[in-house]
Structures are given as C-alpha cells and as structure tokens.
Design a protein around this motif. Sequence first.
Motif, short mmCIF file in Angstrom:
data_model
loop_
_atom_site.label_atom_id
_atom_site.label_comp_id
_atom_site.label_asym_id
_atom_site.label_seq_id
_atom_site.Cartn_x
_atom_site.Cartn_y
_atom_site.Cartn_z
N GLU B 156 0.86 -1.18 0.00
CA GLU B 156 0.00 0.00 0.00
C GLU B 156 0.90 1.23 0.00
O GLU B 156 2.08 1.14 0.28
CB GLU B 156 -0.88 0.02 1.26
CG GLU B 156 -1.69 -1.23 1.46
CD GLU B 156 -2.40 -1.24 2.82
OE1 GLU B 156 -2.98 -0.21 3.20
OE2 GLU B 156 -2.35 -2.28 3.49
N THR B 157 0.33 2.39 -0.29
CA THR B 157 1.12 3.61 -0.19
C THR B 157 0.41 4.59 0.73
O THR B 157 -0.80 4.50 0.94
CB THR B 157 1.31 4.29 -1.56
OG1 THR B 157 0.03 4.67 -2.06
CG2 THR B 157 1.98 3.36 -2.54
N ALA B 158 1.19 5.50 1.30
CA ALA B 158 0.62 6.54 2.15
C ALA B 158 1.51 7.76 2.08
O ALA B 158 2.72 7.65 2.11
CB ALA B 158 0.52 6.03 3.59
N GLU B 159 0.88 8.90 1.97
CA GLU B 159 1.63 10.16 1.93
C GLU B 159 1.67 10.71 3.35
O GLU B 159 0.67 11.23 3.84
CB GLU B 159 0.93 11.16 1.01
CG GLU B 159 0.84 10.74 -0.44
CD GLU B 159 2.14 10.94 -1.22
OE1 GLU B 159 3.10 11.45 -0.61
OE2 GLU B 159 2.18 10.59 -2.41
N ALA B 160 2.77 10.59 4.01
CA ALA B 160 2.92 11.13 5.35
C ALA B 160 4.39 11.38 5.59
O ALA B 160 5.23 10.64 5.07
CB ALA B 160 2.37 10.14 6.38
N VAL B 163 7.30 8.65 6.26
CA VAL B 163 6.77 7.31 5.99
C VAL B 163 7.13 6.92 4.56
O VAL B 163 6.82 7.65 3.62
CB VAL B 163 5.24 7.27 6.17
CG1 VAL B 163 4.69 5.91 5.75
CG2 VAL B 163 4.89 7.56 7.62
N PHE B 164 7.76 5.76 4.40
CA PHE B 164 8.19 5.31 3.08
C PHE B 164 7.36 4.11 2.64
O PHE B 164 7.12 3.20 3.43
CB PHE B 164 9.67 4.97 3.10
CG PHE B 164 10.52 6.15 3.47
CD1 PHE B 164 10.96 7.05 2.50
CD2 PHE B 164 10.85 6.38 4.80
CE1 PHE B 164 11.72 8.15 2.84
CE2 PHE B 164 11.62 7.50 5.16
CZ PHE B 164 12.05 8.38 4.18
N SER B 165 6.95 4.13 1.38
CA SER B 165 6.10 3.03 0.92
C SER B 165 6.17 2.83 -0.58
O SER B 165 6.40 3.76 -1.34
CB SER B 165 4.65 3.30 1.34
OG SER B 165 4.22 4.56 0.84
N ARG B 324 11.24 9.86 -4.02
CA ARG B 324 9.84 9.93 -3.64
C ARG B 324 9.59 8.97 -2.48
O ARG B 324 9.97 7.81 -2.54
CB ARG B 324 8.93 9.58 -4.82
CG ARG B 324 9.22 10.43 -6.09
CD ARG B 324 8.04 10.43 -7.05
NE ARG B 324 6.85 10.99 -6.44
CZ ARG B 324 5.79 10.28 -6.03
NH1 ARG B 324 5.76 8.99 -6.19
NH2 ARG B 324 4.76 10.88 -5.48
N ALA B 325 8.93 9.47 -1.45
CA ALA B 325 8.72 8.65 -0.25
C ALA B 325 7.58 7.66 -0.44
O ALA B 325 7.54 6.61 0.19
CB ALA B 325 8.43 9.55 0.95
N ALA B 326 6.64 7.99 -1.31
CA ALA B 326 5.52 7.08 -1.58
C ALA B 326 5.46 6.80 -3.07
O ALA B 326 5.19 7.69 -3.87
CB ALA B 326 4.21 7.70 -1.10
#
Lengths: 339, 339
Positions: B156-160, B163-165, B324-326
């Motif tokens: 899954e991905t999340a923009e926070a 937080v890496f995804s 990019r973190a997500a």
Amino acid sequence: MNKLRRRATGRITLDEVSAAAGVSPITASRALRGQRSVDPALVERVREAAERLGYVPDPAARALASARSSQVVVLVPMLSNALFVDLLEAVHATLLPAGYQTLIGMTHYDPAEEEQLLRGYMAHRPAGLLLTGFDRTEGSRKLIEASGVPCVHMMETAEAPGVFSVGFSQAAAGYAMTRHLVERGRRRVMFLAAQLDPRTLQRLQGYRDALRGAGLYDEALELLDPRRSSMALGAALFERALGEHGDADALFCCNDDLAQGALLAALRLGVSVPQRVAVAGFNDLAGSDQMLPPLTTVHTPRVEIGQQAAAMLLRLMQGQEVPRAAVDVGCTLVVRGST
Amino acid sequence: MNKLRRRATGRITLDEVSAAAGVSPITASRALRGQRSVDPALVERVREAAERLGYVPDPAARALASARSSQVVVLVPMLSNALFVDLLEAVHATLLPAGYQTLIGMTHYDPAEEEQLLRGYMAHRPAGLLLTGFDRTEGSRKLIEASGVPCVHMMETAEAPGVFSVGFSQAAAGYAMTRHLVERGRRRVMFLAAQLDPRTLQRLQGYRDALRGAGLYDEALELLDPRRSSMALGAALFERALGEHGDADALFCCNDDLAQGALLAALRLGVSVPQRVAVAGFNDLAGSDQMLPPLTTVHTPRVEIGQQAAAMLLRLMQGQEVPRAAVDVGCTLVVRGST
DNA sequence: CTGAAAGCGCTTACAG
DNA sequence: CTGAAAGCGCTTACAG
C-alpha cells in the motif's frame, strides 16, 4: 558505589542484570542460559532481575564471544514450488520458539549457486544448516565438514556415518504410483517431467523399475523437459504426449502443477480423464483436490519433514544424541478420480 | 617483529589484512568499506591483501561495534499466498547482492503477532525493516520509531512525513475491476472475499464505490468470509453465491485462488462462464491463465514492489536521499475469457 | 588523509 | 558451585 558505567547505547546489559541480582556477570550468563550447575536460588534471582529490567541478550555479542550465532541457514531450490514453501514454514515454526532465526537461501537447483550461498552465509557462523537433498559440490561438502556446523538434509535420506537426514524414498514413491496405474489396467504409462532435478530423476527410476517389472517399459514413453515446472508446461506436455503417442493410456506427471495443467488441457481439448487417459501427479499441492476430476497424487509429508529435520537439528546444536540419523517419514498414495 | 597473535579461531582478521598491507586496522576497515577519504593507493593495497588472504569480515563483530547488523527484517502475512512468495523472492534477490541478508517473519495477518516478531528481531539490530501494509499496533509503531531503523512499507502507499512506501491503490484496483464488469453489462455483481485483511477491505471499498456510482449497489451481494483463502473455499462460496442469489451475473473474487476454485466449481456444476455468470479474480497468480475459461484478473506487480521497496530501503540504510517517499507502481487489468 | 585508544556485550577457559 | 581476567573482531569518536 556503583561501578556500572551506563552504556552509550542505552541497552540493558548483562552487567546491569548481574549487578541487580548481586552476582557476577558470568553467573548471570550461565543462569540465563540454563547452563552448567548454578544454585537454583541464584538462577531465580537472576531471572527475576532480567525480567524486571527487560533484559534482551545481544545476539551479536553472543555470536562474537561464542563463535556461534543463533541463526540457522536453510537452503531450498526455490519458493515458486509450493512444496518448499510448506517445508520452510514448518522449519521456521519449529526453530523460532527455540530461539533460532532462519536465514533462507534459494539455490535454483544449482549446486554451484548453493556453494556460493553457503560460503557467504558461513561467515555468519550459523548454529546449524538445513539443506535440501544431497546433490552438492565437493567444495560445499568440504566447507560444511571443516566448519563443524551441525547439518541435516531434507527430502531424501541416506545411511552414512555422520550424515543426518529426514525424508522419504522418491524412487519408492515413483514406483508405488506406477504400480497403481498398472494395477488399474494401464499399459502405456508415460512419465512427464520438468526441471529434471535429482529427486525427479529418482521418481523416474521408480517408474522405470515398476514398468520393467511388469514388462511394460518403453523408453519412448518418457517425456523429459528441463524447463521449470508449471501448469502451462503441463498443458503443453499433455498435448505433446497425446500427439506423439496416441496409444498412451496414463500420464504420470512428476509434480502436481504439471498434472493440473494437463487436466485443464484435457478439459479444453475434450479428452476424457480417466476414461481415455489417466493422469497422476506428485506432492499433493493446493488445488489438486479441486480439479476436475480430482487429481490422484502422492502426498509428500513436507510439513513433517520440516518439523522433524528442525527438531533433529535442534538436538544436534545442543550437543545431544539423535536416536536415528536417517529418518524415513514415508509418503501416501492419494487416489482420487483422475486414475 | 610481528605483533600479530594468531587468533584461536583461525579466522583471518582485519588485523592480519592491515599488517599485510602495511596500514593500521582502522585504515584497512575504511578502505574495505569504501568509506571516508582514504588514499586510493592504500585502498588498492588493502583490497589486494584482503583478496590474497581470503579475508571475510565478521558480521557479528561488525554488528557489535557499529550497533547495526547487515540483516533486513521482512515481515509478510504468510507464504501460502503465492503473492508474498513472489514479493519475498524479489526482495531477497535485490538485497543479497548488496550485502544484506533477509530475516523473514510471518504475521498471519495479526498485528499482535507482528509486534511480537518485531520485538524479537529488534534485538538483532537490523539494518532495515520491510513491512507489509500499515495495519499495526501502537506498540509496533513506537518500537520502530524509537529504534531509528529505516523502514519501508510494501503493497500500500501513504503520503505522510517520514513514511516510506511502495505499492498501489487497492481501492482503485477494486474499482477498476468492478467498472469493467459493469461496462460488460453486468448488473448483479457479487463480491466474494476471504481472510478480510485490510487490503481485501480496501478492494471491497473500491467495489462499493463503483457499484454505488452506477446505482447498482446492494449490500446483500457481498459474501464476506473471514476464513483463509483457498480454492476449496472459492468453490464453496461459488455454490453459496448462486444458491442465495439466483440473479447474480458476476462474481468478483478478492483473490485468484478463490476465483480458480469458483471456476472449477462452475465446471463441475455445469454453470457456463461467462455466459451465465462472469468470474473475476485478483493478483494474477500462477495458473489463472490456464483456467477454463482463462481468468480475468488484476495483475499486481509484486515483483516490482519487492524490488523497488528493497532499493528504496538500500538508499535509506546508506543515508541517501530518496526521490519519492511514496511510490505507486499501479496495477493492470488483465481481461481474459471469464468475464 | 591516517592512527592509538577504547569500547561494543557477551562467553570461554582457567582457577578456586 | 562461583568468579576475575582475557578475548571474540570489528568500528566509533577523537586527535592530529
């Protein structure tokens, strides 16, 4: 009054536990490992102090000092064969509660790749080794022997001094399935195989012995394909088998995924199973009981193998005797509708 | 003249390498790790000496001194879902050449079990963490944050912030498949689900949104079963679905194994697919293209996710920036004969 | 760019 | 049954 320096890392150390318990670090170490003879009263005090402080032993320090880690290296051919997933899960579930972690590696059925993995992992001073089968390089063998690390072989068995194994006879299983087909009146029994790894070839040997014994052996009935096993390949081999041998009345597939693919191809082509041709598989993988018709196969006890191999390794790692060095757990013919 | 004591273990040490190269151990250490500014000529000399002596760094000593091991903890729900096998293989194949080992753990979809695993593995000072999804306990979250160990979330991905995804939108995928069914003229689209883990529920959300948008939503058409996903369960759900809803004209299964089981049940019962009822799956697992008819599904890029998540973690572990973190890698609708 | 000193946290013999 | 000393093999600051 307190000679304890607070560690820079903030980690609770054995020193702190031993100080809290009023004993020396060595005694605390021994108490916590349940090793040697330590006064039960002291053991209790140390346990209590460790519990209270939330002490967790440092695996790295332990490995460095003792020249042995708490990790077990497990080498399997590949995870895309569900057989090895089950094996690995069973090993993992047995080892973890005993305090050992699992370092997995995939050899892709290549002894040279296995040796390379082994060489890399040996630097980690593993506590034990769990290997698949006996097909390895001379280099691997020497590496293992020189290291002195306890080792158990899975899937096959061998009676030899100092060799530990848990498995079953692949040849006997291949023989049993072939006999089953012959006893059902099949006379032109083909063997469809992929990958052609050592265990597949042992099953082939069992097939040959059974057909020769019945006077039905014909080399032309062997369809051996070195490619990776899959349902798609099973479908392709099915078509080729019936195309080249119109009189074939049974197909013994060396793995269930081939057999499942064959069954679906039969459905697609309108070839009736088992009337026109019987189809048998090997391993009893997920879904084989759902096929149309349900697949006759050999149930291979990989969960038991994983558990017993891990349990045997546990004993060896703790320096205990092992009742039997070669354990044959057998396997079961599962007759369903496809034969 | 030679101040080198021969180590009791017989292992080649950094001391011996540095002596052979005529530099200090610290310089040898830095040279071998390719770290800091070291005279290129010295680096060459050290490399050569290490090579010649067959030096292999000791991971335990390294972990103890640096408070960080070369191991990456990878936590997945279970290996019996082939999806996670592919994910794990990709992660493993990316990490190993970079010098990191994989410590796997199975959470069985249970956040409490995940926390327990995490607690045990943290003692090993892992260099990095690769976790599945975002559904975890507050305790796990704190443990991870306090440890400062780099962590990447998969699937899954999340923009926070922080937080890496790497993953894709499960809801969007569920929406897309449902839209596909509606566009093919289906009006009574059922959702058959097992396990009911967070990602399955996200797909359900996408299904609901699509049907509501089309004015076709009916709560009664959701068949949610908390048991483990399997072909056998898929067959059972198929029978129940058509038994309870004679007017259902499409079945969207939350995982391919359910869909494969449903397809086989349809064959067994003589229900024609896709004429009488369409069947769709999710994940594009092995064998789905071999079904009769071939299964329409969503191909989920678990190999890419595993590779990219591992690559992102590699950067984080080396203290590098991550672009990019997500990362949303998307997924693909694969339309075959079953819809 | 290079190094001497100290330390990471535990356990192994060796004594008593 | 218990402990003081030494060591496992590397790296982290701290100097220069």
